[in-house]
Write an enzyme that holds these catalytic residues in place. Structure first.
Site, PDB file in Angstrom:
ATOM      1  CE1 TYR A  59       5.306 -23.963  -8.632  1.00 13.53           C
ATOM      2  CE2 TYR A  59       7.425 -25.014  -8.193  1.00 13.53           C
ATOM      3  CZ  TYR A  59       6.639 -23.874  -8.279  1.00 13.53           C
ATOM      4  OH  TYR A  59       7.181 -22.639  -8.002  1.00 13.53           O
ATOM      5  NE  ARG A  62       0.375 -25.753  -3.529  1.00 11.98           N
ATOM      6  CZ  ARG A  62       1.014 -26.503  -2.607  1.00 11.98           C
ATOM      7  NH1 ARG A  62       2.304 -26.696  -2.659  1.00 11.98           N
ATOM      8  NH2 ARG A  62       0.339 -27.060  -1.622  1.00 11.98           N
ATOM      9  CG  ASN A  93      -3.637 -16.073  -9.127  1.00 10.43           C
ATOM     10  OD1 ASN A  93      -2.772 -15.548  -8.421  1.00 10.43           O
ATOM     11  ND2 ASN A  93      -4.925 -15.824  -8.974  1.00 10.43           N
ATOM     12  CG  HIS A 110       4.332 -14.864 -11.552  1.00  7.35           C
ATOM     13  ND1 HIS A 110       3.931 -14.386 -10.331  1.00  7.35           N
ATOM     14  CD2 HIS A 110       5.152 -13.909 -12.072  1.00  7.35           C
ATOM     15  CE1 HIS A 110       4.483 -13.184 -10.122  1.00  7.35           C
ATOM     16  NE2 HIS A 110       5.207 -12.878 -11.162  1.00  7.35           N
ATOM     17  CB  THR A 177      -2.027  -8.889  -6.031  1.00  9.13           C
ATOM     18  OG1 THR A 177      -0.601  -8.842  -5.898  1.00  9.13           O
ATOM     19  CG2 THR A 177      -2.528  -7.563  -6.594  1.00  9.13           C
TER      20      THR A 177
HETATM   21  P1  OAD Z   1      -0.001 -12.930  -1.808  1.00 12.43           P
HETATM   22  O1  OAD Z   1      -0.182 -14.177  -1.041  1.00 12.43           O
HETATM   23  O2  OAD Z   1       1.271 -12.189  -1.638  1.00 12.43           O
HETATM   24  O3  OAD Z   1      -1.180 -11.919  -1.490  1.00 12.43           O
HETATM   25  C1  OAD Z   1      -2.502 -12.321  -1.521  1.00 12.43           C
HETATM   26  C2  OAD Z   1      -3.384 -11.116  -1.287  1.00 12.43           C
HETATM   27  O4  OAD Z   1      -4.734 -11.529  -1.411  1.00 12.43           O
HETATM   28  C3  OAD Z   1      -3.230 -10.494   0.106  1.00 12.43           C
HETATM   29  O5  OAD Z   1      -3.031  -9.091  -0.029  1.00 12.43           O
HETATM   30  C4  OAD Z   1      -4.578 -10.785   0.784  1.00 12.43           C
HETATM   31  O6  OAD Z   1      -5.006  -9.729   1.654  1.00 12.43           O
HETATM   32  C5  OAD Z   1      -5.496 -10.886  -0.410  1.00 12.43           C
HETATM   33  N1  OAD Z   1      -6.700 -11.696  -0.185  1.00 12.43           N
HETATM   34  C6  OAD Z   1      -6.884 -12.740   0.669  1.00 12.43           C
HETATM   35  N2  OAD Z   1      -8.124 -13.244   0.554  1.00 12.43           N
HETATM   36  C7  OAD Z   1      -8.741 -12.505  -0.416  1.00 12.43           C
HETATM   37  C8  OAD Z   1     -10.041 -12.529  -0.992  1.00 12.43           C
HETATM   38  N3  OAD Z   1     -10.965 -13.422  -0.615  1.00 12.43           N
HETATM   39  N4  OAD Z   1     -10.330 -11.620  -1.955  1.00 12.43           N
HETATM   40  C9  OAD Z   1      -9.407 -10.725  -2.360  1.00 12.43           C
HETATM   41  N5  OAD Z   1      -8.172 -10.641  -1.848  1.00 12.43           N
HETATM   42  C10 OAD Z   1      -7.833 -11.521  -0.881  1.00 12.43           C
HETATM   43  O7  OAD Z   1      -0.265 -13.296  -3.353  1.00 12.43           O
HETATM   44  P2  OAD Z   1       0.188 -12.521  -4.663  1.00 12.43           P
HETATM   45  O8  OAD Z   1       0.156 -11.061  -4.484  1.00 12.43           O
HETATM   46  O9  OAD Z   1      -0.569 -13.110  -5.783  1.00 12.43           O
HETATM   47  O10 OAD Z   1       4.960 -15.774  -7.334  1.00 12.43           O
HETATM   48  O11 OAD Z   1       1.691 -12.999  -4.757  1.00 12.43           O
HETATM   49  C11 OAD Z   1       2.468 -12.623  -5.841  1.00 12.43           C
HETATM   50  C12 OAD Z   1       3.436 -13.700  -6.183  1.00 12.43           C
HETATM   51  O12 OAD Z   1       4.156 -14.115  -5.021  1.00 12.43           O
HETATM   52  C13 OAD Z   1       2.817 -14.986  -6.674  1.00 12.43           C
HETATM   53  O13 OAD Z   1       2.480 -14.941  -8.043  1.00 12.43           O
HETATM   54  C14 OAD Z   1       3.883 -15.993  -6.405  1.00 12.43           C
HETATM   55  C15 OAD Z   1       4.214 -15.569  -5.005  1.00 12.43           C
HETATM   56  O14 OAD Z   1       5.415 -15.938  -4.484  1.00 12.43           O
HETATM   57  C16 OAD Z   1       5.827 -16.763  -7.634  1.00 12.43           C
HETATM   58  O15 OAD Z   1       5.763 -17.879  -7.136  1.00 12.43           O
HETATM   59  C17 OAD Z   1       6.875 -16.368  -8.630  1.00 12.43           C
END
Ligand code: OAD
Length: 234
Positions: A59, A62, A93, A110, A177
């Site tokens: 962390y 990050r 995020n 989160h 997401t």
């Molecule tokens: P992910 O990494 O799972 O997904 C990211 C999404 O963003 C994917 O579907 C990509 O296709 C999309 N993406 C990539 N570039 C993009 C762009 N320029 N514009 C729009 N979309 C784009 O991330 P999250 O869904 O946020 O939790 O993940 C959810 C949680 O999993 C996070 O909060 C974290 C992680 O593990 C914890 O750590 C508890």
């Protein structure tokens, strides 16, 4: 004539993809953080018990990066929405790019990277201002500080508040997401039937229930300025 504006309450559910164009890695997919780190090593209560130093290092790295990146056109467009609508951003995020772009109503489902929390009393939360958390850094009660984030296996304290907000949406924007982490992903499906639902993601997730959404298969920094312009000019 009086009455509420149509589409007066805009709710945004954002994920890592909205910060991708600012240079912050997403978690999944090509180049995702979870390719280089195992969740079990850095993002669970067990990992913290086993090797807190490793968790803090993850962390801290990050957080340092956060200070070298800037909000992008997607974050900025969402901040502009506040000129015409009541806007709530519910973000998965832990970065602070929505706030730095000017959004004033951001709920961090989160947690927040730039805050620390006491392990002795979870109500003791401290601003870090970019500083690392080290082993031996304690709260006023003498408890070790930990990142103020939600780890896998922990409850999501803001969940009920987030659910109530989505249930009152007139427009729901789901941005960047993968909809693969629960309970956060469920929020995308709680908006009322009258709400306009828009999803922005260059890779549309293969998730049941997205039929009700207008899906824009584009990066957030490209799509959101246009979406926001359209909503504001209706
Ligand atoms: P992910 O990494 O799972 O997904 C990211 C999404 O963003 C994917 O579907 C990509 O296709 C999309 N993406 C990539 N570039 C993009 C762009 N320029 N514009 C729009 N979309 C784009 O991330 P999250 O869904 O946020 O939790 O993940 C959810 C949680 O999993 C996070 O909060 C974290 C992680 O593990 C914890 O750590 C508890």
């Amino acid at each position: 004539m009086t009455g509420a504006l149509p589409h007066s309450h805009v709710v945004v559910l954002s994920g890592a993809g909205i910060s991708a164009e600012s240079g912050i890695r997403t978690f999944r997919g090509g180049g995702g953080l979870w390719h280089d780190f195992r969740i079990e090593d850095v993002a669970t209560p067990d990992a913290w018990r086993r090797d807190p130093e490793k968790v803090l290092a993850f962390y801290n790295a990050r957080r340092r990066q956060l200070y070298s990146v800037e909000p992008n056109a997607g974050h900025r467009a969402l901040a502009e929405l506040e000129k015409d609508f009541a806007v709530t951003i519910i973000t998965q995020n832990i970065d602070n790019l929505h706030e730095r772009a000017g959004s004033t109503n951001v709920l961090h489902l989160h947690g927040e990277l730039d805050k620390a929390r006491s392990t002795a009393d979870e109500s003791l939360v401290y601003e870090l201002g970019g500083k690392d958390i080290c082993l031996g850094d304690t709260c006023e009660l003498g408890g070790q500080l930990r990142p103020h984030v939600v780890w896998f296996g922990e409850r999501v304290p803001e969940l009920e508040r987030a659910e109530d907000i989505v249930r009152r949406a007139d427009v729901l924007l789901v941005v960047g997401t993968s909809l693969s982490v629960y309970p956060a992903a469920n929020l995308a499906f709680l908006a009322p039937s009258h709400a306009r639902k828009i999803l922005v993601n260059p890779e549309i997730p293969d998730t049941v229930g997205l039929e009700a959404f207008e899906c824009l298969g584009e990066p957030a920094a490209q799509a959101l300025p246009r979406v926001v312009e359209e909503l504001r000019n209706r």
